[in-house]
Design a protein around this motif. Structure first.
Motif, PDB file in Angstrom:
ATOM      1  N   THR A 147       5.044 -14.441  -8.548  1.00 44.86           N
ATOM      2  CA  THR A 147       4.460 -15.404  -9.441  1.00 44.86           C
ATOM      3  C   THR A 147       3.048 -15.903  -9.478  1.00 44.86           C
ATOM      4  OG1 THR A 147       5.680 -17.266  -8.465  1.00 44.86           O
ATOM      5  CG2 THR A 147       6.860 -15.968 -10.311  1.00 44.86           C
ATOM      6  N   THR A 148       2.759 -15.993  -8.076  1.00 43.23           N
ATOM      7  CA  THR A 148       1.458 -16.613  -7.599  1.00 43.23           C
ATOM      8  C   THR A 148       0.331 -15.790  -7.553  1.00 43.23           C
ATOM      9  OG1 THR A 148       2.195 -16.375  -5.318  1.00 43.23           O
ATOM     10  CG2 THR A 148       2.766 -18.348  -6.327  1.00 43.23           C
ATOM     11  N   GLY A 149       0.421 -14.402  -7.642  1.00 49.38           N
ATOM     12  CA  GLY A 149      -0.385 -13.473  -7.394  1.00 49.38           C
ATOM     13  C   GLY A 149      -0.009 -12.048  -7.042  1.00 49.38           C
ATOM     14  N   ALA A 150      -1.077 -10.990  -6.885  1.00 49.29           N
ATOM     15  CA  ALA A 150      -0.799  -9.866  -6.547  1.00 49.29           C
ATOM     16  C   ALA A 150      -1.190  -9.473  -5.158  1.00 49.29           C
ATOM     17  CB  ALA A 150      -1.440  -8.840  -7.544  1.00 49.29           C
ATOM     18  N   LYS A 151      -0.718  -8.597  -4.465  1.00 49.91           N
ATOM     19  CA  LYS A 151      -1.406  -8.002  -3.341  1.00 49.91           C
ATOM     20  C   LYS A 151      -1.365  -6.525  -3.729  1.00 49.91           C
ATOM     21  CE  LYS A 151      -0.989 -11.644  -1.011  1.00 49.91           C
ATOM     22  NZ  LYS A 151      -2.131 -12.616  -0.461  1.00 49.91           N
ATOM     23  N   VAL A 152      -2.626  -5.929  -3.316  1.00 46.50           N
ATOM     24  CA  VAL A 152      -3.112  -4.696  -3.618  1.00 46.50           C
ATOM     25  C   VAL A 152      -3.580  -3.970  -2.517  1.00 46.50           C
ATOM     26  CG1 VAL A 152      -4.229  -3.115  -4.921  1.00 46.50           C
ATOM     27  CG2 VAL A 152      -3.631  -5.266  -6.051  1.00 46.50           C
ATOM     28  N   THR A 158      -7.472  -0.971   2.890  1.00 44.76           N
ATOM     29  CA  THR A 158      -8.017  -2.324   2.490  1.00 44.76           C
ATOM     30  C   THR A 158      -6.897  -3.025   1.800  1.00 44.76           C
ATOM     31  OG1 THR A 158     -10.293  -1.657   2.349  1.00 44.76           O
ATOM     32  CG2 THR A 158      -9.789  -3.830   1.301  1.00 44.76           C
ATOM     33  N   ARG A 159      -6.702  -3.969   1.925  1.00 45.67           N
ATOM     34  CA  ARG A 159      -5.687  -4.976   1.201  1.00 45.67           C
ATOM     35  C   ARG A 159      -6.708  -6.281   0.349  1.00 45.67           C
ATOM     36  NH1 ARG A 159      -2.979  -4.104   6.046  1.00 45.67           N
ATOM     37  NH2 ARG A 159      -1.214  -3.202   5.931  1.00 45.67           N
ATOM     38  N   VAL A 160      -6.211  -6.319  -0.777  1.00 43.13           N
ATOM     39  CA  VAL A 160      -6.769  -7.010  -1.774  1.00 43.13           C
ATOM     40  C   VAL A 160      -5.881  -8.043  -2.480  1.00 43.13           C
ATOM     41  CG1 VAL A 160      -8.565  -7.280  -3.741  1.00 43.13           C
ATOM     42  CG2 VAL A 160      -8.492  -5.287  -2.394  1.00 43.13           C
ATOM     43  N   SER A 161      -6.195  -9.299  -2.399  1.00 43.36           N
ATOM     44  CA  SER A 161      -5.403 -10.290  -3.268  1.00 43.36           C
ATOM     45  C   SER A 161      -6.163 -10.831  -4.470  1.00 43.36           C
ATOM     46  CB  SER A 161      -5.000 -11.337  -2.223  1.00 43.36           C
ATOM     47  OG  SER A 161      -4.481 -12.709  -3.065  1.00 43.36           O
ATOM     48  N   ALA A 162      -5.316 -10.723  -5.642  1.00 42.05           N
ATOM     49  CA  ALA A 162      -5.937 -11.209  -6.938  1.00 42.05           C
ATOM     50  C   ALA A 162      -5.016 -11.698  -7.789  1.00 42.05           C
ATOM     51  CB  ALA A 162      -6.502  -9.918  -7.457  1.00 42.05           C
ATOM     52  N   PRO A 163      -5.265 -12.420  -8.884  1.00 44.52           N
ATOM     53  CA  PRO A 163      -4.328 -13.203  -9.628  1.00 44.52           C
ATOM     54  C   PRO A 163      -4.112 -12.296 -10.926  1.00 44.52           C
ATOM     55  CG  PRO A 163      -6.297 -14.074 -10.100  1.00 44.52           C
ATOM     56  CD  PRO A 163      -6.794 -13.436  -8.642  1.00 44.52           C
ATOM     57  N   LEU A 164      -4.946 -10.857 -10.931  1.00 43.20           N
ATOM     58  CA  LEU A 164      -4.592 -10.141 -12.113  1.00 43.20           C
ATOM     59  C   LEU A 164      -4.868  -8.775 -11.719  1.00 43.20           C
ATOM     60  CD1 LEU A 164      -4.087  -9.398 -14.986  1.00 43.20           C
ATOM     61  CD2 LEU A 164      -6.433 -10.035 -15.683  1.00 43.20           C
TER      62      LEU A 164
END
Length: 398
Positions: A147-152, A158-164
């Motif tokens: 619910t707080t965000g996405a981990k791609v 590479t790891r990326v954190s983003a809300p959308l």
């Protein structure tokens, strides 16, 4: 180490690149990835030789994305949509009806562009934006949402954190699958052969669909080539027949294509390679999940009739952009994505079903069904209010 951004866009096709330019131009920090680097030269091996008609509403989004100024010099205006029924005993035009944009607007229906050229200008735009990090040759490996965000996790580790996360990764979208969103599909046994031709009779910015059987034969205006009028062609037919045409030598293929076009623009001369694509209808049961929004072919796939496919994709992007700009603090949250689903799902369903019906009518082989199709075309055209309403619906302005 985890990188942070506002939006991860999975997919660098025309829709993904447009989305990256639009959100980047609006000030969002974007990472856009695609495992296949875009081919931006029409003569290069593997170039996408199809063309795309950008309808009137698309221009506003292209302007917001900073793309229109670069694309405008290459635009072939689409002033008239011509439909020809050639369903009689011989492959010749028996009913011709023209839908003129002047009946509903001071602008043309839209503008046609080669797909490889769109990619070239879009990649150049992304290069000019400090807010966009475009990574060709890199794909999306996994997506974990909460619910707080996405981990791609990307294919390069590479790891990326983003809300959308925006899924623009095609009809077999890995992001859609990771989100657990199901799709409904319909198959027609059709394939489309796509190519470009020159012809002696000018197209005068008229997009022409010739209906006989198997599917439409569509000629869409392109800028002149070597001093001759030029058109992009999409020839839909039974899959086996389409495959057989791919094997014809050039003179035999040109003769077959000219006959199928009823020689409407004279004999056709092939000026590109031929490519073949399967025809299906597919749409996602939902176009949003937790921290994930689906756009373009991840959300819907249509037969190439009425220039609906990519223009629906651009409507997806415009709607999502409006919602994102209105609630930057809640980017990608459940309320925003539910609003996105509500805003787009009904229109997508309507257009998917409408194009499905048109495609089935275009496949008609029995003479009585082809006669009924011609009569229907006459009836729709003859009622001026209905004709104008259909044109407005086709543009997405109604």
């Amino acid at each position: 180490m985890t990188q942070n951004c506002d939006i991860v866009i999975s997919g660098g096709g025309i829709a993904g690149l447009t989305a990256a330019a639009a959100f980047g131009s609006a000030g969002f920090k974007v990472i856009c990835v695609d495992p296949a680097p875009p081919i931006t030269d029409g003569a290069a091996e593997g170039a996408d030789l199809r063309s795309t008609a950008m309808l009137q509403p698309a221009r506003a989004l292209l302007e917001r994305a900073g793309l229109w100024e670069a694309l405008a010099p290459h635009a072939a205006p689409l002033q008239i949509m011509r439909i020809i029924d050639a369903g009689g005993e011989e492959p010749e035009a028996r009913v011709i009806r023209e839908f003129d944009a002047a009946d509903i607007s001071e602008q043309p229906f839209g503008w046609n562009f080669p797909n490889w050229l769109l990619r070239r200008e879009m990649v150049a735009r992304l290069d000019s934006l400090d807010t966009v990090d475009f990574r060709p040759g890199v794909g999306t490996k996994s997506v974990f949402t909460r619910t707080t965000g996405a981990k791609v996790t990307l294919s390069d580790g590479t790891r990326v954190s983003a809300p959308l996360v925006i899924a623009a990764d095609g009809r077999n979208s890995p992001v859609r699958q990771a989100a657990g969103i199901a799709v409904k599909s319909r198959r027609y046994g059709q394939k489309a052969v796509v190519f470009a031709v020159t012809h002696p009779i000018p197209h005068e910015n008229v997009s022409t669909e010739v209906h006989r059987t198997g599917g439409p034969f569509t000629l869409v205006p392109l800028p002149d080539r070597d001093g001759l009028p030029c058109s992009a062609v999409v020839w839909m037919d039974d899959g086996a027949q389409a495959e057989a045409r791919m094997e014809l030598d050039v003179p035999a293929f040109e003769e077959a294509a000219s006959r199928r076009s009823c020689f409407h623009f004279g004999p056709l001369t092939l000026v590109s390679a031929r490519q073949i694509w399967p025809i299906i209808t597919q749409h996602a049961e939902r176009i949003a999940g937790e921290r994930v929004a689906l756009i373009a072919e991840a959300a819907h796939v249509l037969p190439p009739i009425g220039a609906q496919g990519l223009n629906m994709s651009l409507a997806d992007i415009a709607t999502l952009l409006d919602l994102a700009e209105a609630r930057r603090e809640g980017l990608g949250d459940a309320d925003m994505l539910e609003a996105y689903h509500r805003a787009r799902h009904g229109d997508i369903t309507l257009r998917v079903n409408g194009i499905d019906l048109l495609n089935r009518a275009s496949q008609a082989s029995a003479p009585v069904l082809r006669d009924a199709r011609a009569a229907g075309l006459n009836a729709l055209y003859s009622a001026a209010p209905v004709r104008r309403m259909l044109m407005q619906m086709g543009l997405g302005t109604r």
